[in-house]
Write a protein that holds these residues in place. Sequence first.
Motif, PDB file in Angstrom:
ATOM      1  N   ASP B  23      10.773 -14.992 -17.038  1.00 33.42           N
ATOM      2  CA  ASP B  23      11.438 -15.664 -16.283  1.00 33.42           C
ATOM      3  C   ASP B  23      13.354 -14.831 -15.704  1.00 33.42           C
ATOM      4  O   ASP B  23      13.428 -13.923 -16.975  1.00 33.42           O
ATOM      5  CB  ASP B  23      11.794 -16.652 -17.053  1.00 33.42           C
ATOM      6  CG  ASP B  23      10.963 -17.533 -16.420  1.00 33.42           C
ATOM      7  OD1 ASP B  23      10.574 -17.794 -17.644  1.00 33.42           O
ATOM      8  OD2 ASP B  23      10.482 -17.986 -15.570  1.00 33.42           O
ATOM      9  N   LEU B  24      13.692 -14.799 -14.940  1.00 33.71           N
ATOM     10  CA  LEU B  24      14.859 -14.229 -14.502  1.00 33.71           C
ATOM     11  C   LEU B  24      16.495 -15.338 -14.042  1.00 33.71           C
ATOM     12  O   LEU B  24      15.873 -16.091 -13.642  1.00 33.71           O
ATOM     13  CB  LEU B  24      14.784 -13.337 -13.429  1.00 33.71           C
ATOM     14  CG  LEU B  24      14.077 -11.987 -13.236  1.00 33.71           C
ATOM     15  CD1 LEU B  24      14.023 -11.460 -11.585  1.00 33.71           C
ATOM     16  CD2 LEU B  24      14.265 -11.382 -13.862  1.00 33.71           C
ATOM     17  N   PHE B  25      17.117 -14.962 -15.418  1.00 27.97           N
ATOM     18  CA  PHE B  25      18.111 -15.987 -15.985  1.00 27.97           C
ATOM     19  C   PHE B  25      19.116 -15.542 -15.426  1.00 27.97           C
ATOM     20  O   PHE B  25      19.411 -14.129 -14.941  1.00 27.97           O
ATOM     21  CB  PHE B  25      18.601 -16.516 -17.533  1.00 27.97           C
ATOM     22  CG  PHE B  25      17.522 -17.470 -18.177  1.00 27.97           C
ATOM     23  CD1 PHE B  25      16.465 -17.245 -18.277  1.00 27.97           C
ATOM     24  CD2 PHE B  25      17.951 -18.244 -18.697  1.00 27.97           C
ATOM     25  CE1 PHE B  25      15.570 -18.112 -18.594  1.00 27.97           C
ATOM     26  CE2 PHE B  25      17.321 -19.426 -19.283  1.00 27.97           C
ATOM     27  CZ  PHE B  25      16.042 -19.247 -19.223  1.00 27.97           C
ATOM     28  N   ARG B  26      20.156 -16.415 -14.708  1.00 26.63           N
ATOM     29  CA  ARG B  26      21.578 -16.203 -14.669  1.00 26.63           C
ATOM     30  C   ARG B  26      22.669 -16.226 -16.266  1.00 26.63           C
ATOM     31  O   ARG B  26      22.688 -16.116 -16.983  1.00 26.63           O
ATOM     32  CB  ARG B  26      22.036 -16.993 -13.634  1.00 26.63           C
ATOM     33  CG  ARG B  26      21.460 -16.663 -12.046  1.00 26.63           C
ATOM     34  CD  ARG B  26      21.919 -15.792 -11.357  1.00 26.63           C
ATOM     35  NE  ARG B  26      23.074 -15.586 -10.417  1.00 26.63           N
ATOM     36  CZ  ARG B  26      23.579 -15.126  -9.617  1.00 26.63           C
ATOM     37  NH1 ARG B  26      23.106 -13.419  -9.246  1.00 26.63           N
ATOM     38  NH2 ARG B  26      24.274 -14.966  -9.257  1.00 26.63           N
ATOM     39  N   THR B 433      18.077 -25.268 -19.288  1.00 25.93           N
ATOM     40  CA  THR B 433      18.277 -24.153 -20.158  1.00 25.93           C
ATOM     41  C   THR B 433      20.180 -23.465 -20.098  1.00 25.93           C
ATOM     42  O   THR B 433      19.406 -21.701 -20.413  1.00 25.93           O
ATOM     43  CB  THR B 433      17.387 -22.820 -18.641  1.00 25.93           C
ATOM     44  OG1 THR B 433      18.060 -22.512 -17.484  1.00 25.93           O
ATOM     45  CG2 THR B 433      15.665 -23.372 -18.645  1.00 25.93           C
ATOM     46  N   THR B 435      22.445 -21.771 -21.846  1.00 26.86           N
ATOM     47  CA  THR B 435      22.756 -21.700 -23.505  1.00 26.86           C
ATOM     48  C   THR B 435      24.588 -20.201 -23.300  1.00 26.86           C
ATOM     49  O   THR B 435      24.515 -20.017 -22.510  1.00 26.86           O
ATOM     50  CB  THR B 435      21.663 -20.124 -23.866  1.00 26.86           C
ATOM     51  OG1 THR B 435      20.189 -21.047 -24.257  1.00 26.86           O
ATOM     52  CG2 THR B 435      22.370 -19.795 -25.164  1.00 26.86           C
ATOM     53  N   TYR B 489      24.110 -17.850 -19.784  1.00 29.59           N
ATOM     54  CA  TYR B 489      22.727 -17.703 -19.446  1.00 29.59           C
ATOM     55  C   TYR B 489      21.655 -18.982 -19.065  1.00 29.59           C
ATOM     56  O   TYR B 489      21.929 -20.177 -19.582  1.00 29.59           O
ATOM     57  CB  TYR B 489      22.442 -17.392 -20.964  1.00 29.59           C
ATOM     58  CG  TYR B 489      22.361 -15.768 -21.288  1.00 29.59           C
ATOM     59  CD1 TYR B 489      22.917 -15.962 -22.328  1.00 29.59           C
ATOM     60  CD2 TYR B 489      22.473 -14.952 -20.744  1.00 29.59           C
ATOM     61  CE1 TYR B 489      23.488 -14.681 -23.622  1.00 29.59           C
ATOM     62  CE2 TYR B 489      22.740 -13.800 -21.285  1.00 29.59           C
ATOM     63  CZ  TYR B 489      23.555 -13.818 -23.063  1.00 29.59           C
ATOM     64  OH  TYR B 489      23.398 -12.542 -23.274  1.00 29.59           O
ATOM     65  N   LEU B 491      18.630 -21.058 -16.603  1.00 26.76           N
ATOM     66  CA  LEU B 491      17.686 -20.354 -15.428  1.00 26.76           C
ATOM     67  C   LEU B 491      18.247 -21.121 -13.932  1.00 26.76           C
ATOM     68  O   LEU B 491      18.197 -22.577 -13.651  1.00 26.76           O
ATOM     69  CB  LEU B 491      16.576 -21.010 -15.057  1.00 26.76           C
ATOM     70  CG  LEU B 491      15.369 -20.502 -15.006  1.00 26.76           C
ATOM     71  CD1 LEU B 491      14.717 -18.636 -15.030  1.00 26.76           C
ATOM     72  CD2 LEU B 491      14.107 -21.392 -15.537  1.00 26.76           C
TER      73      LEU B 491
END
Lengths: 222, 502
Positions: B23-26, B433, B435, B489, B491
């Motif tokens: 998965d690609l988080f911002r 999601t 963090t 961080y 998603l």
Amino acid sequence: MHLLFIGLTSVGAYAQDNVTIGVVDNDDLHVVQKILYPKTSRTELHGSVGLMPFDAYLTTPNAQLGIQFHNSETLSFGAVAGGGYGLKTKVYRDLESPGFGVVPYAFRYLTSVLGGVEWAPIYAKASVSGAQVLHYDVYLAGRAGVSVEQSLIPNTAGSDLALAPTLSPAIGTRVWVNDTSTLRFEFRDDVLIERRAITASTHVKQNANVLVGYSIWSAAKK
Amino acid sequence: MTLKRTALLSLCVLLLAGCNRYDLFRVGGFKQESFSNKVDLLFVLDNSTSMTDESIALANNFDDFISSLADQQELPSDGVTDATANYIQSVRERGSVLNYQVALTTTDIPNDFGALKTELLARGDNKIEQRFIDDLLCNATCFCDENTPGCLCGPKDEPGTCDVPYDATFTCTNNPEFPGSVSQQYLDCVCGETKWQNANCGSGAEEGLEAVLMAMCRSHPNPPSVCFDKSHSQLDKSDIGSNNEGDRELLRESSLLVPIILSDEGDVSRRLVNGQVSIDTYTEIFDQFRQRMAFVVVGPDNDWDQDGLGYFDETYVYGTSTTSRDSDGGGEYDGTEVENGRDPTGGGDDDASANPGSKPPRLPCSEVPDGAAWSVVRYETMTEVTRGRYIPITEAAPGCGPRRFTEILDQLGEMLANLADAFPLQSIPQTDTITVIVDDVEVTEAGSTTDDLTGQSVFTDGWSYRSTDNAIVFHGTAVPEFNAKVEIYYLPQEGKPRDLPF
């Protein structure tokens, strides 16, 4: 005239197949002659260093230690344990920079413990430039165990460690240096079932590993 | 199948399954690099006849305030010693690293409708203090005399008879420097003789919230349609951008807008019914601008707990009478109170239909009429909703004297210096999601409770997600130190943060 008649009417004599005596044909061969380095009832201790270079975001140097008990020339069972640390690739660093601001939820390999079976159906000799003969075998391994990986995105609310059941097929070769030592070359593909805490999702992950190692063998039984 | 084919097929299967998926988080935050230190200060001045003293006090003290933000000196950058000195200075003088703009409008909607009364000034402009003070005095301050209805001043040029001091020693020159205190002679010099008197005196209806809205409508390149609602607004499309000057815009991208309302009365903005304490109408409109905002109100006394027993105690003394708000013992908001008509509709004590005169009580140190304290609650609520600050314009009872403006401006400066508590995100996050890491230490999510008075959330130390401006907000001791490394961080909700180049 008589001789001519006899010559024209006499049946030609068929040449008989050569009968070779004292030579073994290729089709007769089923084993390698003079197996200099038998494996039966011997114990092998091996250590390897490796690299997992195929992930887009992490490159993982690692080391493995193992022990193998050879029941026969083809079958052995044993265990291997190792550790490593996934390093971010340039792609990952570029993505997480302010220019992109994207962070793959990747997991780095930390350690694994696997056990299983090796099947070495091939024992062969190779002539190297006519100057030396190398003895080697080729084996397939099937192992299972557990791997521990760490999330690159910290998550202390849950845990950033993932304990993943692992299946590990491998293919390798051992090249004998002498009776008690071999060089090992192995390609191993750990297949992990990994639970990722932040997204609460389960994924199949592969850690493809290229290993180079060295083995020490116990003495052969006479 | 031959051994060879089997091996080949197995290899293909392995290869096909070989691409690990993540998965690609911002990630937002970073070390000051993407956090905006842009602040747009909009003074909203009550220019009614009762505010002359306060306007003069603002001018007299503004010099010191803006000086702390107008640090023109280039920081030396040669070596470790300079770097250390720069860091120490930046920690001590946080205002010196703010990228600010400052402008002023008034609460007088019928006459000004949110138009700027000063130049739109920015850090680095020449003589920024002088220019702001002169515009404030000449264009936005009500200096009344006996000719202005309701004014308590005497004739001009008579010492001591007007709110404006008389200074015979002042000598007018071309572009004089502000002498440190306002005088009739100074005003004659910079504004023009007699031009400052009886000018700029606004209506008696102070619409602070509406003034902020109109100022934003005039500044935004694409304002919401509510700006042109003819039932409340006189603006039309030609007014778009009228508060901007050249390429300088009042509302800058990723800046924090800080409306600073100065008034000795509450808010009677036209989009709310008199008596209504809920400001949802305005907060919903402000949300449409997608602009970070933090309201500061220097306003009437808001000391609700004047008997010191707590706001919700059973008795509350004001004036010489005692009023029990909870006559049946069922609690303040049990909906059954009928004394003084506090909850005649059963909808709760503070619903809009309740008798406005019944809650809260009169504020003895303010100009707010009895029964109109709801107008002060509006300002108070807006400062809480936007995490700004409410500063009473007077000292507490029984003295009720004017608060020193230096103290007010000090508090404002302190608030501005503590702006780094919110980090806007580039995408809408899946909130579960998120963090947050500060200096490599994870920060936990803050807990929240509801303030009984205002109904707003009160947070413990930690972070929270604020959907109005899509930002992570830090609370209490979790607010990052200046220069801290902040990483957030998450998603994104759309599942894919952006198109990647591969």
